[in-house]
Design an enzyme around this catalytic site. Sequence first.
Site, PDB file in Angstrom:
ATOM      1  N   SER A  99       0.828  -1.203   0.000  1.00  0.00           N
ATOM      2  CA  SER A  99       0.000   0.000   0.000  1.00  0.00           C
ATOM      3  C   SER A  99       0.863   1.254   0.000  1.00  0.00           C
ATOM      4  O   SER A  99       1.611   1.498  -0.944  1.00  0.00           O
ATOM      5  CB  SER A  99      -0.965  -0.043   1.183  1.00  0.00           C
ATOM      6  OG  SER A  99      -1.869   1.030   1.126  1.00  0.00           O
ATOM      7  N   ASP A 243      -3.650   6.220  -3.230  1.00  0.00           N
ATOM      8  CA  ASP A 243      -2.518   5.658  -2.495  1.00  0.00           C
ATOM      9  C   ASP A 243      -1.787   4.663  -3.394  1.00  0.00           C
ATOM     10  O   ASP A 243      -2.124   4.494  -4.573  1.00  0.00           O
ATOM     11  CB  ASP A 243      -2.955   5.051  -1.164  1.00  0.00           C
ATOM     12  CG  ASP A 243      -3.838   3.823  -1.313  1.00  0.00           C
ATOM     13  OD1 ASP A 243      -4.361   3.584  -2.427  1.00  0.00           O
ATOM     14  OD2 ASP A 243      -4.026   3.095  -0.323  1.00  0.00           O
ATOM     15  N   ASP A 245      -1.485   1.385  -3.808  1.00  0.00           N
ATOM     16  CA  ASP A 245      -2.168   0.286  -4.494  1.00  0.00           C
ATOM     17  C   ASP A 245      -3.531   0.714  -5.024  1.00  0.00           C
ATOM     18  O   ASP A 245      -4.304  -0.107  -5.501  1.00  0.00           O
ATOM     19  CB  ASP A 245      -2.288  -0.947  -3.601  1.00  0.00           C
ATOM     20  CG  ASP A 245      -3.042  -0.689  -2.305  1.00  0.00           C
ATOM     21  OD1 ASP A 245      -3.096   0.476  -1.859  1.00  0.00           O
ATOM     22  OD2 ASP A 245      -3.581  -1.654  -1.724  1.00  0.00           O
ATOM     23  N   ASP A 247      -6.360   1.620  -3.831  1.00  0.00           N
ATOM     24  CA  ASP A 247      -7.663   1.206  -3.314  1.00  0.00           C
ATOM     25  C   ASP A 247      -8.310   2.309  -2.478  1.00  0.00           C
ATOM     26  O   ASP A 247      -9.467   2.202  -2.095  1.00  0.00           O
ATOM     27  CB  ASP A 247      -7.569  -0.100  -2.521  1.00  0.00           C
ATOM     28  CG  ASP A 247      -6.688   0.001  -1.282  1.00  0.00           C
ATOM     29  OD1 ASP A 247      -5.955   0.998  -1.138  1.00  0.00           O
ATOM     30  OD2 ASP A 247      -6.724  -0.937  -0.453  1.00  0.00           O
TER      31      ASP A 247
END
Length: 454
Positions: A99, A243, A245, A247
């Site tokens: 992340s 962010d 990743d 999501d």
Amino acid sequence: MAADLTQIVKAYDVRGVVPDQWDEPLAALFGAAFVEVTGASAIVTGHDMRPSSPGLSRAFARGAAARGADVTEIGLCSTDQLYYASGALDLPGAMFTASHNPARYNGIKMCRAGAAPVGQDTGLVQIRELAERWSDTGAPEPAATAGTIGHRDTLEDYAAHLRSLVDLTSVRPLKVVVDAGNGMGGHTVPTVFAGLPLTVVPMYFELDGTFPNHEANPLDPANIVDLQRRVREEGADLGIAFDGDADRCFVVDEHGDPVSPSAVTALVAARELARNGGHGVVIHNLITSWSVPEVVKEHGGTPVRTRVGHSFIKAEMARAGAIFGGEHSAHYYFKDFWNADTGMLAALHVLAALGGQDGPLSALVAEYDRYVGSGEINSTVDDQTGRLAAIKAAYQGADGVILDELDGLTVSAADWWFNVRPSNTEPLLRLNAEARDEATMTRVRDEALTLIRG
């Protein structure tokens, strides 16, 4: 004695420094353990742009295939694209990402078929224990028939599915600055936004897991400074930051001012309720603004309050048959997306809401942003339990004050509330406070901080 992996196997995922804490041989053991615990005959995997991600992902696939599971690799993807693949293909999945953590970190977010979460109470402990044992005794015997490893491109299908869930037909032309933070938003945004009446000003779309421009964590104000400045320079209608990743999404208005994730939650909740005939359950965690349950009720819905954390939100989404859920951390969950979180779908809702009327974003979100919040304030403490007890004692029995311990300690009155929660991984207490006006919020915040810091 078996290895101790508790430092990298967290409550919801695997996360640690590569190669110091974990590496490709251990990833292969995690792949084998994942198949063993889920009983899967086939799985899907994906990975982000970190330098270590392709190797870790392929090692996991080899471990899973050795246990007899067929592996579909979707390659570079956002976390919500992996959830899409798990849902659409009805397969357990594993996403390789850390992340917003620094480049030296990597991790695995795992789910069962239909994007159902794998966490501490739903299989992650068993996966950890198997990997620990095998790291000591050696990999398990291969299955009699090894599984296959193949590839499938899901980006176009993922984008089409998201666009099918939002009515974008009446969106007026908009200029939007998008900061991908060198993360996976740079991979997904061009395809998801293709064909929409948007002038996209890209920032840091180059995939680079060393994050050369800033951390890919838009909740830290320092990481959206570039976006805020660019929105003002471009005269854009809004800015969106993702962010690492992709999501989570964070929104700024036409002035470059941050839009509270609680306001985004309330806006999307109103739209999802309208899509569902003006009724339905909406989940929100206990640090979202009072605005969220108010807006949900005003639009005919039923708000349900939960603990902080995606596993709690997803479990409650399933239990209550909720249509939508939101967290103040900018995670947004949709029934029509297998109860999983997708910042990209939330972004499309914001674009549809803004583009469906003539006013600016600041005026549109004012309806959903009714209170003054402190933001999350972390304090290092030696004794989390003792400090929480001191706060409870200070407010216990006070006139008009209500205490609850759903998650940490929440103290509320007619005009304000605050929540203090212990970190699961660090010696921290996290404070969130909100009030009807700035002066009250400041007073309540400072009183709570004095008690927290002793």
